[in-house]
Scaffold this active site. Structure first.
Site, PDB file in Angstrom:
ATOM      1  N   SER A 147       0.727  -0.904  -0.518  1.00 22.68           N
ATOM      2  CA  SER A 147      -0.353   0.230  -0.303  1.00 22.68           C
ATOM      3  C   SER A 147       0.754   1.102   0.357  1.00 22.68           C
ATOM      4  CB  SER A 147      -1.056   0.284   0.937  1.00 22.68           C
ATOM      5  OG  SER A 147      -1.917   1.418   1.260  1.00 22.68           O
ATOM      6  N   TYR A 160      -1.997  -1.617   9.958  1.00 21.34           N
ATOM      7  CA  TYR A 160      -1.413  -1.728   8.809  1.00 21.34           C
ATOM      8  C   TYR A 160      -0.783  -1.519   8.117  1.00 21.34           C
ATOM      9  CZ  TYR A 160      -3.851  -1.538   3.534  1.00 21.34           C
ATOM     10  OH  TYR A 160      -4.184  -1.543   2.340  1.00 21.34           O
TER      11      TYR A 160
HETATM   12  N1  LIG Z   1      -8.877  -1.186  -2.473  1.00 22.93           N
HETATM   13  C1  LIG Z   1      -8.057   0.035  -1.993  1.00 22.93           C
HETATM   14  O1  LIG Z   1      -7.928   1.108  -1.452  1.00 22.93           O
HETATM   15  C2  LIG Z   1      -6.410  -0.718  -1.102  1.00 22.93           C
HETATM   16  C3  LIG Z   1      -5.782   0.893  -0.753  1.00 22.93           C
HETATM   17  C4  LIG Z   1      -4.317  -0.294  -1.014  1.00 22.93           C
HETATM   18  C5  LIG Z   1      -3.866  -1.442  -0.644  1.00 22.93           C
HETATM   19  N2  LIG Z   1      -5.263  -2.462  -0.971  1.00 22.93           N
HETATM   20  C6  LIG Z   1      -4.448  -3.532  -0.606  1.00 22.93           C
HETATM   21  O2  LIG Z   1      -4.855  -4.144  -2.024  1.00 22.93           O
HETATM   22  C7  LIG Z   1      -5.094  -5.303  -1.424  1.00 22.93           C
HETATM   23  C8  LIG Z   1      -6.770  -6.007  -1.794  1.00 22.93           C
HETATM   24  O3  LIG Z   1      -7.588  -4.598  -1.693  1.00 22.93           O
HETATM   25  P1  LIG Z   1      -8.915  -4.740  -2.244  1.00 22.93           P
HETATM   26  O4  LIG Z   1      -9.474  -3.347  -1.731  1.00 22.93           O
HETATM   27  O5  LIG Z   1      -9.304  -5.236  -3.145  1.00 22.93           O
HETATM   28  O6  LIG Z   1     -10.082  -5.481  -0.314  1.00 22.93           O
HETATM   29  P2  LIG Z   1     -11.028  -6.915  -0.120  1.00 22.93           P
HETATM   30  O7  LIG Z   1     -11.449  -6.465   0.892  1.00 22.93           O
HETATM   31  O8  LIG Z   1     -12.370  -6.239  -1.850  1.00 22.93           O
HETATM   32  O9  LIG Z   1     -10.496  -7.923  -0.782  1.00 22.93           O
HETATM   33  C9  LIG Z   1      -9.865  -8.925   0.496  1.00 22.93           C
HETATM   34  C10 LIG Z   1      -9.725  -9.987   0.117  1.00 22.93           C
HETATM   35  O10 LIG Z   1      -9.020 -10.911   0.677  1.00 22.93           O
HETATM   36  C11 LIG Z   1      -9.401 -11.522   1.470  1.00 22.93           C
HETATM   37  N3  LIG Z   1      -9.294 -12.546   3.063  1.00 22.93           N
HETATM   38  C12 LIG Z   1      -9.147 -11.261   4.033  1.00 22.93           C
HETATM   39  N4  LIG Z   1      -8.869 -11.930   5.179  1.00 22.93           N
HETATM   40  C13 LIG Z   1      -8.524 -13.366   4.900  1.00 22.93           C
HETATM   41  C14 LIG Z   1      -7.457 -13.993   5.180  1.00 22.93           C
HETATM   42  N5  LIG Z   1      -7.366 -14.357   6.471  1.00 22.93           N
HETATM   43  N6  LIG Z   1      -7.562 -15.910   3.936  1.00 22.93           N
HETATM   44  C15 LIG Z   1      -7.892 -15.171   2.841  1.00 22.93           C
HETATM   45  N7  LIG Z   1      -8.053 -14.074   2.361  1.00 22.93           N
HETATM   46  C16 LIG Z   1      -8.834 -13.460   2.990  1.00 22.93           C
HETATM   47  C17 LIG Z   1     -11.573 -11.441   2.128  1.00 22.93           C
HETATM   48  O11 LIG Z   1     -11.999 -12.400   1.660  1.00 22.93           O
HETATM   49  C18 LIG Z   1     -11.079 -10.256  -0.176  1.00 22.93           C
HETATM   50  O12 LIG Z   1     -11.627 -11.281  -0.603  1.00 22.93           O
HETATM   51  C19 LIG Z   1      -5.153  -6.052   0.130  1.00 22.93           C
HETATM   52  O13 LIG Z   1      -3.911  -6.580   0.308  1.00 22.93           O
HETATM   53  C20 LIG Z   1      -5.311  -3.947   0.346  1.00 22.93           C
HETATM   54  O14 LIG Z   1      -3.829  -4.332   1.362  1.00 22.93           O
HETATM   55  C21 LIG Z   1      -6.162  -2.372  -1.531  1.00 22.93           C
END
Ligand SMILES: NC(=O)c1ccc[n+]([C@@H]2O[C@H](COP(=O)([O-])OP(=O)(O)OC[C@H]3O[C@@H](n4cnc5c(N)ncnc54)[C@H](O)[C@@H]3O)[C@@H](O)[C@H]2O)c1
Length: 270
Positions: A147, A160
């Site tokens: 991130s 986080y």
């Molecule tokens: N969306 C944003 O703005 C953003 C920004 C920076 C980084 N990220 C990173 O991108 C990645 C995806 O994020 P997203 O926004 O698509 O989130 P999201 O919540 O849509 O997806 C996350 C997925 O991880 C799964 N998950 C959670 N805990 C788990 C576990 N213990 N075992 C297996 N699966 C598990 C959830 O069920 C979900 O399907 C993450 O690493 C997040 O930190 C997202």
């Protein structure tokens, strides 16, 4: 870059958190480029429903907090496809409850801290460890999602953001240890990315603050991150390892206070 270099024909990719917003976009893009994907997620029903829409895809249950579950997941994928070329560590402990309680260290809920590190750092490390033998065989690669919050200090999300910073260093350590064996390891650092979950949950006033600091005229979309992951996972990135590709519309690239400076200089926000 040639079309051949970004093609994923014949490659097999695990996407942890494949049922989530960015995971789904990445699964769709990798599949469109010829890969067969395994959607490894704790949300099994959502992963199964998505896998049914993607040619050659499977859904595999995964709890990153549980080592046995990680080993079983990798074993199941390798048994099913006979190989593994890409491990995309995309899952993280997220959600409104997590975000609400993850602030400054003085009011940190220690249990939340531990759960965050168990999934984001320990789980990611264990997934890498479980996948490395198969990746060595295929001369494959790992792409870790971190991130832009891992790159700068903030008032929010100390657990986080520091967990994601740990994954950046894990990325470099794995790249250093396994590069000579043919395994690359890189990270993608998204900025705020408008997944369905975030679009619903993020307060508009906070969203505006983030929009004010982006250098583009919009926030990121899941497909923007998918493109960065697909590039790093492809042969087009064959000489790139140990790197962090920041994919945040330039938000983390400039001196702080852009919105205030725009106002001072009398510029309209773009
Ligand atoms: N969306 C944003 O703005 C953003 C920004 C920076 C980084 N990220 C990173 O991108 C990645 C995806 O994020 P997203 O926004 O698509 O989130 P999201 O919540 O849509 O997806 C996350 C997925 O991880 C799964 N998950 C959670 N805990 C788990 C576990 N213990 N075992 C297996 N699966 C598990 C959830 O069920 C979900 O399907 C993450 O690493 C997040 O930190 C997202």
């Amino acid at each position: 870059m040639t079309a051949d270099a970004i093609a994923m024909d014949g490659k097999v990719a695990i996407i942890t958190g494949g049922a989530g917003g960015i995971g789904e976009a990445t699964a769709r893009l990798l599949t469109a480029r010829g890969a067969r994907v395994a959607l490894a997620d704790i949300a099994v029903a959502r992963a199964t429903a998505l896998a049914a829409q993607l040619p050659g895809a499977i859904a595999v249950p995964l709890d990153l907090a549980d080592e046995a579950s990680i080993q079983a997941m990798v074993g199941q994928v390798v048994a099913h496809f006979g190989r593994l070329d890409v491990l995309h560590n995309n899952a993280a402990l997220l959600g409104p409850e997590v975000a609400r309680n993850d602030g400054d260290v003085e009011r940190m809920d220690t249990d939340l801290w531990d759960r965050t590190y168990a999934v984001n750092v320990r789980g990611t490390m264990m997934a890498c460890r479980a996948a490395l033998p198969a990746l060595r065989e295929s001369r494959g690669c790992i792409v870790n999602t971190v991130s832009n919050l891992a790159l700068q200090g903030h008032l929010i999300q100390a657990a986080y953001s520091s967990s994601k910073a740990a994954v950046i260093q894990l990325t470099r350590a794995i790249a250093a240890s396994h590069g000579r064996a043919g395994v690359r390891c890189n990270a993608v650092a998204p900025g705020m990315t408008m997944t369905p979950a975030l679009r619903e949950a993020f307060p508009p006033a906070l969203r505006q603050l983030v929009e004010d600091e982006t250098l583009r005229d919009r926030l990121g979309e899941p497909e923007d991150i998918a493109e960065a992951v697909a590039f790093l996972a492809s042969d087009a990135a064959r000489n790139i390892t140990g790197q962090v590709l920041v994919c945040d519309g330039g938000s983390a690239s400039h001196v702080p206070g852009l919105a205030g400076f725009r106002a001072f200089l009398g510029e309209e926000p773009a």
